[in-house]
Write an enzyme that holds these catalytic residues in place. Sequence first.
Site, short mmCIF file in Angstrom:
data_model
loop_
_atom_site.label_atom_id
_atom_site.label_comp_id
_atom_site.label_asym_id
_atom_site.label_seq_id
_atom_site.Cartn_x
_atom_site.Cartn_y
_atom_site.Cartn_z
N ASP A 46 0.83 -1.20 0.00
CA ASP A 46 0.00 0.00 0.00
C ASP A 46 0.87 1.25 0.00
O ASP A 46 1.46 1.61 1.02
CB ASP A 46 -0.93 0.02 1.23
CG ASP A 46 -1.86 1.22 1.19
OD1 ASP A 46 -2.89 1.13 0.52
OD2 ASP A 46 -1.53 2.26 1.80
N TYR A 51 3.73 9.65 -0.05
CA TYR A 51 4.69 9.05 0.89
C TYR A 51 6.14 9.32 0.45
O TYR A 51 7.08 9.00 1.17
CB TYR A 51 4.44 7.54 1.05
CG TYR A 51 3.05 7.19 1.56
CD1 TYR A 51 2.26 8.13 2.20
CD2 TYR A 51 2.51 5.92 1.37
CE1 TYR A 51 0.98 7.83 2.64
CE2 TYR A 51 1.22 5.60 1.80
CZ TYR A 51 0.46 6.57 2.43
OH TYR A 51 -0.81 6.26 2.86
N LYS A 80 -1.86 5.97 -4.64
CA LYS A 80 -2.93 6.94 -4.40
C LYS A 80 -2.64 8.26 -5.12
O LYS A 80 -1.51 8.75 -5.08
CB LYS A 80 -3.09 7.20 -2.89
CG LYS A 80 -3.28 5.92 -2.08
CD LYS A 80 -3.60 6.16 -0.63
CE LYS A 80 -3.50 4.86 0.16
NZ LYS A 80 -2.13 4.56 0.62
N HIS A 113 -6.72 9.79 -2.78
CA HIS A 113 -6.21 9.77 -1.39
C HIS A 113 -7.15 10.50 -0.43
O HIS A 113 -7.43 10.00 0.66
CB HIS A 113 -4.81 10.39 -1.35
CG HIS A 113 -3.96 9.89 -0.25
ND1 HIS A 113 -2.61 9.71 -0.36
CD2 HIS A 113 -4.26 9.54 1.03
CE1 HIS A 113 -2.12 9.26 0.78
NE2 HIS A 113 -3.10 9.16 1.64
N1 LIG Z 1 -5.35 6.61 3.15
C1 LIG Z 1 -4.80 7.34 4.09
O1 LIG Z 1 -5.07 8.53 4.26
C2 LIG Z 1 -3.81 6.68 5.03
C3 LIG Z 1 -3.47 7.31 6.23
C4 LIG Z 1 -2.59 6.66 7.10
C5 LIG Z 1 -2.07 5.42 6.75
N2 LIG Z 1 -2.40 4.84 5.55
C6 LIG Z 1 -1.82 3.54 5.15
O2 LIG Z 1 -2.00 2.61 6.21
C7 LIG Z 1 -0.73 2.07 6.58
C8 LIG Z 1 -0.76 1.69 8.06
O3 LIG Z 1 -1.06 2.79 8.87
P1 LIG Z 1 0.04 3.56 9.72
O4 LIG Z 1 1.36 3.47 9.05
O5 LIG Z 1 -0.54 4.89 10.01
O6 LIG Z 1 0.07 2.84 11.11
P2 LIG Z 1 0.06 1.38 11.74
O7 LIG Z 1 0.39 0.33 10.77
O8 LIG Z 1 -1.22 1.29 12.51
O9 LIG Z 1 1.20 1.54 12.83
C9 LIG Z 1 2.54 1.68 12.50
C10 LIG Z 1 3.31 1.91 13.80
O10 LIG Z 1 3.20 0.76 14.65
C11 LIG Z 1 4.50 0.20 14.88
N3 LIG Z 1 4.35 -1.26 14.83
C12 LIG Z 1 4.12 -2.03 13.74
N4 LIG Z 1 3.96 -3.32 14.08
C13 LIG Z 1 4.10 -3.38 15.42
C14 LIG Z 1 4.05 -4.44 16.37
N5 LIG Z 1 3.81 -5.68 15.99
N6 LIG Z 1 4.26 -4.13 17.67
C15 LIG Z 1 4.50 -2.87 18.07
N7 LIG Z 1 4.55 -1.81 17.21
C16 LIG Z 1 4.36 -2.06 15.90
C17 LIG Z 1 5.37 0.76 13.80
O11 LIG Z 1 6.69 0.88 14.25
P3 LIG Z 1 7.90 0.10 13.51
O12 LIG Z 1 7.91 0.57 12.07
O13 LIG Z 1 9.10 0.54 14.26
O14 LIG Z 1 7.61 -1.36 13.66
C18 LIG Z 1 4.76 2.13 13.54
O15 LIG Z 1 5.20 3.05 14.50
C19 LIG Z 1 0.24 3.19 6.20
O16 LIG Z 1 1.56 2.76 6.18
C20 LIG Z 1 -0.33 3.60 4.87
O17 LIG Z 1 0.04 2.68 3.87
C21 LIG Z 1 -3.28 5.45 4.70
#
Ligand SMILES: NC(=O)c1ccc[n+]([C@@H]2O[C@H](COP(=O)([O-])OP(=O)(O)OC[C@H]3O[C@@H](n4cnc5c(N)ncnc54)[C@H](OP(=O)(O)O)[C@@H]3O)[C@@H](O)[C@H]2O)c1
Length: 319
Positions: A46, A51, A80, A113
């Site tokens: 994704d 990004y 996106k 997006h």
């Molecule tokens: N459409 C939109 O507007 C939008 C907005 C936000 C996000 N997104 C997409 O959704 C994806 C996921 O969301 P996100 O990146 O916001 O957050 P997320 O996946 O909910 O959380 C990522 C955070 O959690 C940590 N983490 C990951 N696995 C873990 C585990 N097993 N134990 C403890 N900590 C852990 C990561 O640190 P480490 O990297 O150090 O493991 C990072 O700090 C994004 O990467 C993006 O592709 C889309």
Amino acid sequence: MSNQQYLTLDRTNDKMPIIGFGCWKVEENVEETVYTAIKNGYRLIDGAAVYENEVGVGKGINRAISEGIVKREDLFVVSKLWNTYHNKAHVRAAMDRTLKDLNLDYVDLYIIHFPVPCQYVDPKEQYPGPWTIDGKMKIEKSPMHELWAEMEKLVDAGLARNIGISNFNCQIIMDLLTYAKYKPATLQIELHPYLQQRELVKWVKEQGLQVTAYSSFGPSSYVKLTKDAKTVTPLFEHDMIKSIADKHKKTPAQVLLRWAIDQEIAVIPKSMSSDRMKSNIDVFDFKLDEKDHADIKKLDENLRFNSLFAYGIPVPLFN
Ligand SMILES: NC(=O)c1ccc[n+]([C@@H]2O[C@H](COP(=O)([O-])OP(=O)(O)OC[C@H]3O[C@@H](n4cnc5c(N)ncnc54)[C@H](OP(=O)(O)O)[C@@H]3O)[C@@H](O)[C@H]2O)c1
């Protein structure tokens, strides 16, 4: 590692992996990180123009393909369209730039997006363009129906197999459904126990769209970005989530992902650590029970972290 599950997309019948790898804030070692995610079993990547890492993401994908770890058709690549390219004059160029950066011929899913048309800025000046110019968000005159028609042309041109939306609310989706030749295949939204969005998810699924949850771990992704994320109990440390995890001999992260998957909602966790990547995808050998779901339901506080206000942009997008 257990087997992947899929959600079937309307129109194409494409199988979208229910768990993928999120690329937001993958800022260093991008190629290696995405390559490692694929080696660790992720088949959905994704990404997004905003990004600012699509060149590295593409290198990771192409390395995995050239080493024979996967074939292109085994992967489900998502990108996106950024806000500054909503005008019908710029959509095709934005898609072309993403494909050039990824070094791919097509994406499996191309998503709008945000339903926020920001003033166009020539990519030669700044790529991707900004949310604001001189501190103000200036609206580009690009109605959604014109943008959607351009998205549909990307499907006809074979550049995007499916098209979708993100951060859209019910009102704008309803309008979109009145003129869409190709319905959006998916809606991607912030979704975790503190922001469960049950009514929106139910309604959107009834319209035939699949739902992808972003930021499944709630505040964890936002601690450096917003005040709210620092004050709320991290979901990883929440007693209820921890006790459910203990009961199933799983980690809190696995419980949070499984909670969405049990509702047939796709998830896209991001991690820079190979071990956490592996454990995040290891969620196919258990299910939460009814009590777990009933307990987690009580955590809903309509608490949104990815609000534009948090970034200093006073637009009440989700109100
Ligand atoms: N459409 C939109 O507007 C939008 C907005 C936000 C996000 N997104 C997409 O959704 C994806 C996921 O969301 P996100 O990146 O916001 O957050 P997320 O996946 O909910 O959380 C990522 C955070 O959690 C940590 N983490 C990951 N696995 C873990 C585990 N097993 N134990 C403890 N900590 C852990 C990561 O640190 P480490 O990297 O150090 O493991 C990072 O700090 C994004 O990467 C993006 O592709 C889309």
